[in-house]
Enzyme design. Structure first.
Site, PDB file in Angstrom:
ATOM      1  N   SER A 120       1.113  -1.391  -0.158  1.00 30.60           N
ATOM      2  CA  SER A 120       0.044  -0.183   0.364  1.00 30.60           C
ATOM      3  C   SER A 120       1.251   1.045  -0.253  1.00 30.60           C
ATOM      4  CB  SER A 120      -1.154   0.113   1.568  1.00 30.60           C
ATOM      5  OG  SER A 120      -1.804  -1.041   1.522  1.00 30.60           O
ATOM      6  N   HIS A 141      -1.472  -3.505  -7.343  1.00 31.75           N
ATOM      7  CA  HIS A 141      -1.959  -2.737  -6.131  1.00 31.75           C
ATOM      8  C   HIS A 141      -3.320  -2.659  -6.023  1.00 31.75           C
ATOM      9  CE1 HIS A 141      -3.238   0.222  -2.697  1.00 31.75           C
ATOM     10  NE2 HIS A 141      -2.509  -0.404  -2.333  1.00 31.75           N
ATOM     11  N   GLU A 153      -3.971  -0.771  -9.616  1.00 30.83           N
ATOM     12  CA  GLU A 153      -2.681   0.546  -9.651  1.00 30.83           C
ATOM     13  C   GLU A 153      -1.292  -0.767 -10.481  1.00 30.83           C
ATOM     14  OE1 GLU A 153      -2.688   4.929  -7.539  1.00 30.83           O
ATOM     15  OE2 GLU A 153      -3.156   1.854  -6.015  1.00 30.83           O
ATOM     16  N   ASN A 191      -3.126   5.564  -2.398  1.00 32.35           N
ATOM     17  CA  ASN A 191      -3.343   6.159  -0.804  1.00 32.35           C
ATOM     18  C   ASN A 191      -2.846   6.967  -0.692  1.00 32.35           C
ATOM     19  OD1 ASN A 191      -4.383   3.753   0.078  1.00 32.35           O
ATOM     20  ND2 ASN A 191      -2.535   1.957  -0.704  1.00 32.35           N
TER      21      ASN A 191
HETATM   22  N1  CAA Z   1     -17.162 -11.622  -2.531  1.00 30.40           N
HETATM   23  C1  CAA Z   1     -17.987 -11.901  -2.916  1.00 30.40           C
HETATM   24  N2  CAA Z   1     -19.479 -10.403  -2.545  1.00 30.40           N
HETATM   25  C2  CAA Z   1     -19.460  -9.866  -2.117  1.00 30.40           C
HETATM   26  C3  CAA Z   1     -17.965  -9.469  -0.654  1.00 30.40           C
HETATM   27  C4  CAA Z   1     -16.876 -10.822  -1.056  1.00 30.40           C
HETATM   28  N3  CAA Z   1     -15.965 -10.209  -0.432  1.00 30.40           N
HETATM   29  N4  CAA Z   1     -18.261  -8.515   0.045  1.00 30.40           N
HETATM   30  C5  CAA Z   1     -19.382  -8.163  -0.193  1.00 30.40           C
HETATM   31  N5  CAA Z   1     -19.891  -8.712  -1.275  1.00 30.40           N
HETATM   32  C6  CAA Z   1     -21.337  -8.912  -1.736  1.00 30.40           C
HETATM   33  C7  CAA Z   1     -22.809  -8.455  -0.677  1.00 30.40           C
HETATM   34  O1  CAA Z   1     -23.079  -9.856  -0.780  1.00 30.40           O
HETATM   35  C8  CAA Z   1     -23.718  -7.987  -1.749  1.00 30.40           C
HETATM   36  O2  CAA Z   1     -24.152  -8.637  -2.150  1.00 30.40           O
HETATM   37  P1  CAA Z   1     -25.931  -8.265  -2.023  1.00 30.40           P
HETATM   38  O3  CAA Z   1     -26.443  -7.137  -2.777  1.00 30.40           O
HETATM   39  O4  CAA Z   1     -27.021  -9.829  -2.972  1.00 30.40           O
HETATM   40  O5  CAA Z   1     -26.421  -8.429  -0.449  1.00 30.40           O
HETATM   41  C9  CAA Z   1     -22.853  -6.925  -2.350  1.00 30.40           C
HETATM   42  O6  CAA Z   1     -21.749  -7.811  -2.195  1.00 30.40           O
HETATM   43  C10 CAA Z   1     -22.533  -5.377  -1.757  1.00 30.40           C
HETATM   44  O7  CAA Z   1     -22.259  -5.743  -0.464  1.00 30.40           O
HETATM   45  P2  CAA Z   1     -23.005  -4.563   0.764  1.00 30.40           P
HETATM   46  O8  CAA Z   1     -24.217  -5.073   0.515  1.00 30.40           O
HETATM   47  O9  CAA Z   1     -22.647  -5.692   2.159  1.00 30.40           O
HETATM   48  O10 CAA Z   1     -22.553  -2.885   1.196  1.00 30.40           O
HETATM   49  P3  CAA Z   1     -22.290  -2.579  -0.346  1.00 30.40           P
HETATM   50  O11 CAA Z   1     -23.584  -1.884  -1.579  1.00 30.40           O
HETATM   51  O12 CAA Z   1     -22.225  -1.544   0.272  1.00 30.40           O
HETATM   52  O13 CAA Z   1     -21.318  -2.941  -1.194  1.00 30.40           O
HETATM   53  C11 CAA Z   1     -18.911  -2.501  -0.661  1.00 30.40           C
HETATM   54  C12 CAA Z   1     -19.589  -3.036  -0.553  1.00 30.40           C
HETATM   55  C13 CAA Z   1     -18.132  -2.908  -2.247  1.00 30.40           C
HETATM   56  C14 CAA Z   1     -17.526  -2.888  -0.235  1.00 30.40           C
HETATM   57  C15 CAA Z   1     -18.651  -1.161  -0.505  1.00 30.40           C
HETATM   58  O14 CAA Z   1     -19.021  -0.655   0.981  1.00 30.40           O
HETATM   59  C16 CAA Z   1     -17.427  -0.476  -1.156  1.00 30.40           C
HETATM   60  O15 CAA Z   1     -17.294   0.310  -2.311  1.00 30.40           O
HETATM   61  N6  CAA Z   1     -16.740   0.045  -0.268  1.00 30.40           N
HETATM   62  C17 CAA Z   1     -16.031   1.403   0.102  1.00 30.40           C
HETATM   63  C18 CAA Z   1     -14.204  -0.281  -0.242  1.00 30.40           C
HETATM   64  C19 CAA Z   1     -13.455   0.483  -0.445  1.00 30.40           C
HETATM   65  O16 CAA Z   1     -12.826   2.255  -0.730  1.00 30.40           O
HETATM   66  N7  CAA Z   1     -11.967   0.170  -0.492  1.00 30.40           N
HETATM   67  C20 CAA Z   1     -10.963   0.610  -1.106  1.00 30.40           C
HETATM   68  C21 CAA Z   1     -10.256   0.533  -0.088  1.00 30.40           C
HETATM   69  S1  CAA Z   1      -8.686   0.634   0.214  1.00 30.40           S
HETATM   70  C22 CAA Z   1      -7.728   0.160  -0.384  1.00 30.40           C
HETATM   71  O17 CAA Z   1      -8.394  -1.300  -0.420  1.00 30.40           O
HETATM   72  C23 CAA Z   1      -5.939   0.417  -0.195  1.00 30.40           C
HETATM   73  C24 CAA Z   1      -4.726  -0.044   0.301  1.00 30.40           C
HETATM   74  O18 CAA Z   1      -3.896  -0.304   0.487  1.00 30.40           O
HETATM   75  C25 CAA Z   1      -5.546   0.265   1.896  1.00 30.40           C
HETATM   76  P1  NAD Z   2      -3.132  -9.130   6.377  1.00 29.95           P
HETATM   77  O1  NAD Z   2      -3.249  -9.127   8.279  1.00 29.95           O
HETATM   78  O2  NAD Z   2      -4.888  -9.578   6.362  1.00 29.95           O
HETATM   79  O3  NAD Z   2      -2.772 -10.541   6.116  1.00 29.95           O
HETATM   80  C1  NAD Z   2      -1.318 -10.560   6.094  1.00 29.95           C
HETATM   81  C2  NAD Z   2      -1.336 -11.742   5.669  1.00 29.95           C
HETATM   82  O4  NAD Z   2       0.428 -12.761   5.130  1.00 29.95           O
HETATM   83  C3  NAD Z   2      -2.012 -13.207   6.896  1.00 29.95           C
HETATM   84  O5  NAD Z   2      -2.623 -13.842   6.680  1.00 29.95           O
HETATM   85  C4  NAD Z   2       0.026 -13.169   7.280  1.00 29.95           C
HETATM   86  O6  NAD Z   2      -0.188 -14.749   8.300  1.00 29.95           O
HETATM   87  C5  NAD Z   2       0.507 -13.489   6.400  1.00 29.95           C
HETATM   88  N1  NAD Z   2       2.067 -14.057   6.058  1.00 29.95           N
HETATM   89  C6  NAD Z   2       2.771 -13.225   6.890  1.00 29.95           C
HETATM   90  N2  NAD Z   2       4.401 -13.320   7.291  1.00 29.95           N
HETATM   91  C7  NAD Z   2       4.497 -13.771   6.611  1.00 29.95           C
HETATM   92  C8  NAD Z   2       5.293 -14.797   5.132  1.00 29.95           C
HETATM   93  N3  NAD Z   2       6.064 -14.544   5.777  1.00 29.95           N
HETATM   94  N4  NAD Z   2       4.941 -15.474   4.612  1.00 29.95           N
HETATM   95  C9  NAD Z   2       3.419 -16.081   4.171  1.00 29.95           C
HETATM   96  N5  NAD Z   2       2.864 -15.249   4.763  1.00 29.95           N
HETATM   97  C10 NAD Z   2       2.883 -14.143   5.858  1.00 29.95           C
HETATM   98  O7  NAD Z   2      -2.991  -8.051   5.302  1.00 29.95           O
HETATM   99  P2  NAD Z   2      -3.496  -7.320   4.517  1.00 29.95           P
HETATM  100  O8  NAD Z   2      -4.741  -6.502   3.987  1.00 29.95           O
HETATM  101  O9  NAD Z   2      -4.181  -9.009   3.143  1.00 29.95           O
HETATM  102  O10 NAD Z   2      -2.685  -6.703   3.520  1.00 29.95           O
HETATM  103  C11 NAD Z   2      -1.022  -7.359   2.830  1.00 29.95           C
HETATM  104  C12 NAD Z   2      -0.451  -6.346   2.075  1.00 29.95           C
HETATM  105  O11 NAD Z   2      -1.490  -6.326   0.797  1.00 29.95           O
HETATM  106  C13 NAD Z   2       0.072  -5.442   2.728  1.00 29.95           C
HETATM  107  O12 NAD Z   2       1.498  -4.920   2.166  1.00 29.95           O
HETATM  108  C14 NAD Z   2      -0.923  -4.364   2.640  1.00 29.95           C
HETATM  109  O13 NAD Z   2      -0.758  -3.087   3.175  1.00 29.95           O
HETATM  110  C15 NAD Z   2      -1.273  -4.546   1.556  1.00 29.95           C
HETATM  111  N6  NAD Z   2      -3.234  -4.187   1.203  1.00 29.95           N
HETATM  112  C16 NAD Z   2      -3.645  -3.947   2.219  1.00 29.95           C
HETATM  113  C17 NAD Z   2      -5.109  -3.827   1.638  1.00 29.95           C
HETATM  114  C18 NAD Z   2      -6.254  -4.048   2.763  1.00 29.95           C
HETATM  115  O14 NAD Z   2      -7.692  -2.625   2.666  1.00 29.95           O
HETATM  116  N7  NAD Z   2      -6.218  -4.451   4.022  1.00 29.95           N
HETATM  117  C19 NAD Z   2      -5.417  -3.058   0.254  1.00 29.95           C
HETATM  118  C20 NAD Z   2      -4.247  -3.224  -0.224  1.00 29.95           C
HETATM  119  C21 NAD Z   2      -3.560  -3.274  -0.242  1.00 29.95           C
END
Ligand code: CAA
Ligand code: NAD
Length: 295
Positions: A120, A141, A153, A191
């Protein structure tokens, strides 16, 4: 990338399990590596649950679900990924943990294997430099939840070859995702913009600007976001967000990436969000209730 690619996935948590699911669903033989059989069992159960939801919604045929599960295998041995065409890494956001795995894999994979990190906030350069295949190293990503979010990405660092970038881009497309090209700056595109917003939501809570539910409601109803920021933080994982903030702050030295004290306290208390059952909300109740945070 070939029509049928052998995909390795390192880590089977929130992201790794989703990446493995979409790779197998796209027809690629996929092998997932994590540290213990119980963790892999949990990942398999999560994939089965997600596939079941897609079947229930009529988005997936039962025959395709079964074929997807058949294309998936699980291991605790890194070297079992040696024959993969591409390895996507999704282990915790910690450079040492990631690079220990990359170094090990670099010694066993063939010259043609592409290494891709789902980091991330770390730079791809910091991982590519730990291997002897800096030209075949790229960022891929994905977004959480991987089966539902269309974006990937594709990140090219200074050493990534044009061919590797093109193969990685084509691989993302083969998963049914919409790829965008991003430069290797910490946080890439999404991000860089999303993390300050999430951290500001915690700062707003710390400053008493609004309650947990009102901050979430305000951004959902005022801006049309699918989830409020505190719900999204619980969804992403507060442990992961804390690591991301630390890494981005170290990179840019800008206050907007600094981890708010409340985030640090919650992580110290094991409140990681949904994955641990408690974050800004307590998920032991149905529907979840706001956690007591001593504010
Ligand atoms: N697999 C399959 N289906 C799934 C699922 C999954 N993992 N998760 C949810 N669903 C389904 C649900 O069962 C639901 O189905 P129904 O419509 O039949 O009930 C449908 O998808 C919609 O889900 P929800 O009704 O629970 O909720 P929603 O309409 O709000 O949609 C969501 C869910 C797509 C997650 C939406 O809330 C959303 O887009 N949230 C924002 C997510 C976001 O911003 N993600 C980015 C995070 S940052 C990142 O990832 C980067 C990083 O590096 C940290
Ligand atoms: P998580 O904590 O859910 O999962 C990490 C997994 O890695 C765990 O199952 C752990 O047991 C495993 N692990 C630890 N050490 C290991 C090793 N040596 N070999 C193999 N597996 C090992 O974390 P996550 O949320 O899935 O995040 C994983 C990566 O993806 C991070 O770099 C995070 O920044 C990135 N990411 C996270 C998100 C998010 O929304 N959580 C979205 C995009 C990218």
């Amino acid at each position: 990338m070939n029509e049928r690619t052998r995909v390795g996935v390192l880590g089977s948590g929130l992201m790794g399990s989703g990446i493995a699911q979409v790779a197998a669903a796209a027809g690629h033989d996929t092998i997932v590596r994590d540290v213990s059989p119980p963790i892999l069992d949990k990942a398999k159960a999560a994939i089965e649950k997600s596939l079941a939801k897609l079947v229930e919604k009529g988005k997936l045929q039962t025959t395709d679900r079964d074929a997807t599960l058949q294309r998936l295998s699980f291991t605790t041995v890194t070297a079992d990924l040696r024959d993969c065409d591409i390895v996507v890494e999704a282990v915790p956001e910690d450079l040492e943990v990631k690079n220990a795995l990359w170094k090990e894999l670099d010694g066993v994979c063939g010259a043609g294997t592409i290494f891709a990190s789902n980091t991330s906030s770390l730079t791809i350069a910091a991982m590519a430099a730990a291997t002897k295949r800096a030209d075949r190293f790229v960022g891929l990503h994905f977004f959480n939840p991987v089966p539902l979010m269309p974006l990937v990405e594709v990140v090219r660092t200074v050493t990534t070859s044009e061919e590797t970038f093109k193969r990685a881009f084509a691989f993302a497309r083969s998963l049914g995702k919409e790829p965008v090209a991003a430069k290797d700056n910490s946080g890439f595109i999404v991000n860089l913009l999303l993390v300050p917003y999430l951290l500001d939501a915690i700062r707003a809570l710390e400053h008493g600007v609004g309650s947990v539910t009102d901050i979430d409601k305000a951004m959902q109803l005022g801006c049309g976001y699918p989830m409020g920021p505190l719900t999204l933080l619980d969804f992403v994982g507060l442990d992961t967000t804390y690591r991301i903030a630390e890494i981005m702050f170290a990179e840019y030295k800008e206050q907007r990436y600094a981890a708010p004290p409340l985030l640090k306290r919650m992580v110290l208390a094991g409140m990681y969000g949904r994955k641990s059952g408690k974050g800004f909300y307590d998920y032991s109740a149905n529907p979840p209730v706001v956690s007591s945070l001593g504010l």
